[in-house]
Design a protein around this motif. Structure first.
Motif, PDB file in Angstrom:
ATOM      1  N   GLY A  72      -2.802   0.692  -8.552  1.00 46.84           N
ATOM      2  CA  GLY A  72      -4.252   0.699  -8.589  1.00 46.84           C
ATOM      3  C   GLY A  72      -4.837   0.425  -7.226  1.00 46.84           C
ATOM      4  O   GLY A  72      -4.115   0.289  -6.229  1.00 46.84           O
ATOM      5  N   LYS A  73      -6.139   0.344  -7.157  1.00 48.73           N
ATOM      6  CA  LYS A  73      -6.823   0.054  -5.899  1.00 48.73           C
ATOM      7  C   LYS A  73      -6.821  -1.450  -5.684  1.00 48.73           C
ATOM      8  O   LYS A  73      -7.474  -2.185  -6.425  1.00 48.73           O
ATOM      9  N   GLY A  74      -6.076  -1.903  -4.719  1.00 48.63           N
ATOM     10  CA  GLY A  74      -5.982  -3.326  -4.419  1.00 48.63           C
ATOM     11  C   GLY A  74      -5.057  -4.058  -5.375  1.00 48.63           C
ATOM     12  O   GLY A  74      -4.296  -3.460  -6.126  1.00 48.63           O
ATOM     13  N   LYS A  75      -5.150  -5.389  -5.353  1.00 47.90           N
ATOM     14  CA  LYS A  75      -4.336  -6.241  -6.215  1.00 47.90           C
ATOM     15  C   LYS A  75      -4.793  -6.093  -7.663  1.00 47.90           C
ATOM     16  O   LYS A  75      -5.943  -5.727  -7.920  1.00 47.90           O
TER      17      LYS A  75
ATOM     18  N   THR B   2      -6.585  -7.021 -10.755  1.00 46.08           N
ATOM     19  CA  THR B   2      -7.756  -7.895 -10.837  1.00 46.08           C
ATOM     20  C   THR B   2      -7.582  -9.001 -11.872  1.00 46.08           C
ATOM     21  O   THR B   2      -8.167 -10.061 -11.740  1.00 46.08           O
TER      22      THR B   2
ATOM     23  N   GLN C 121       0.858  -1.182   0.000  1.00 43.98           N
ATOM     24  CA  GLN C 121       0.000   0.000   0.000  1.00 43.98           C
ATOM     25  C   GLN C 121       0.894   1.231   0.000  1.00 43.98           C
ATOM     26  O   GLN C 121       1.850   1.322   0.771  1.00 43.98           O
TER      27      GLN C 121
ATOM     28  N   LYS D 219      -1.207   5.294   3.730  1.00 40.80           N
ATOM     29  CA  LYS D 219      -2.148   4.770   4.718  1.00 40.80           C
ATOM     30  C   LYS D 219      -3.531   5.415   4.586  1.00 40.80           C
ATOM     31  O   LYS D 219      -4.507   4.859   5.024  1.00 40.80           O
ATOM     32  N   THR D 220      -3.584   6.579   3.946  1.00 38.77           N
ATOM     33  CA  THR D 220      -4.845   7.328   3.882  1.00 38.77           C
ATOM     34  C   THR D 220      -5.716   6.980   2.680  1.00 38.77           C
ATOM     35  O   THR D 220      -6.828   7.457   2.576  1.00 38.77           O
ATOM     36  N   ASN D 221      -5.205   6.164   1.720  1.00 41.87           N
ATOM     37  CA  ASN D 221      -6.054   5.759   0.591  1.00 41.87           C
ATOM     38  C   ASN D 221      -5.770   4.299   0.253  1.00 41.87           C
ATOM     39  O   ASN D 221      -4.953   3.652   0.883  1.00 41.87           O
ATOM     40  N   SER D 222      -6.443   3.801  -0.740  1.00 46.24           N
ATOM     41  CA  SER D 222      -6.334   2.376  -1.043  1.00 46.24           C
ATOM     42  C   SER D 222      -5.480   2.083  -2.275  1.00 46.24           C
ATOM     43  O   SER D 222      -5.633   1.043  -2.898  1.00 46.24           O
ATOM     44  N   LEU D 223      -4.590   2.991  -2.637  1.00 51.04           N
ATOM     45  CA  LEU D 223      -3.717   2.740  -3.784  1.00 51.04           C
ATOM     46  C   LEU D 223      -2.604   1.766  -3.401  1.00 51.04           C
ATOM     47  O   LEU D 223      -1.922   1.939  -2.393  1.00 51.04           O
ATOM     48  N   ASP D 224      -2.442   0.748  -4.238  1.00 52.54           N
ATOM     49  CA  ASP D 224      -1.384  -0.239  -4.031  1.00 52.54           C
ATOM     50  C   ASP D 224      -0.390  -0.175  -5.182  1.00 52.54           C
ATOM     51  O   ASP D 224      -0.742   0.153  -6.307  1.00 52.54           O
TER      52      ASP D 224
END
Length: 84
Positions: A51-54, A56, A19, A22-27
């Motif tokens: 992107g957001k998470g793994k 896809t 990540q 810590k304040t957003n979900s960008l990985d």
């Protein structure tokens, strides 16, 4: 620098995500490569997903890297008049 007596380039591939903030979900998901039989065997980034998470779709994430790797295996690599 690769050992000039060796015509084989040995690589280590690492993939792991982290990540960014810590304040957003960008990985950040880099593909790192290290030439293990090099005198300066430091890892370097060959591909990067943000992107957001793994990622896809694993195929979309890995396909460009795998195509390049297969091309290197079949066609070889020439560097400073040395063919690998």
């Amino acid at each position: 620098m690769i050992n000039k007596e060796s015509r084989v380039m040995k690589i280590q591939i690492n993939i792991d995500g982290t990540q960014i903030f810590k304040t957003n979900s960008l990985d950040l998901w880099p593909i790192l490569v290290r030439v293990t039989n090099s005198l300066d065997a430091l890892p370097f980034v060959v591909s990067l997903f943000i992107g957001k998470g793994k990622p896809t779709n694993l195929e979309d994430y890995l396909k460009p890297f795998l195509e390049e790797l297969i091309a290197l295996q079949t066609e070889g690599l020439q560097f400073e008049d040395i063919c690998y």
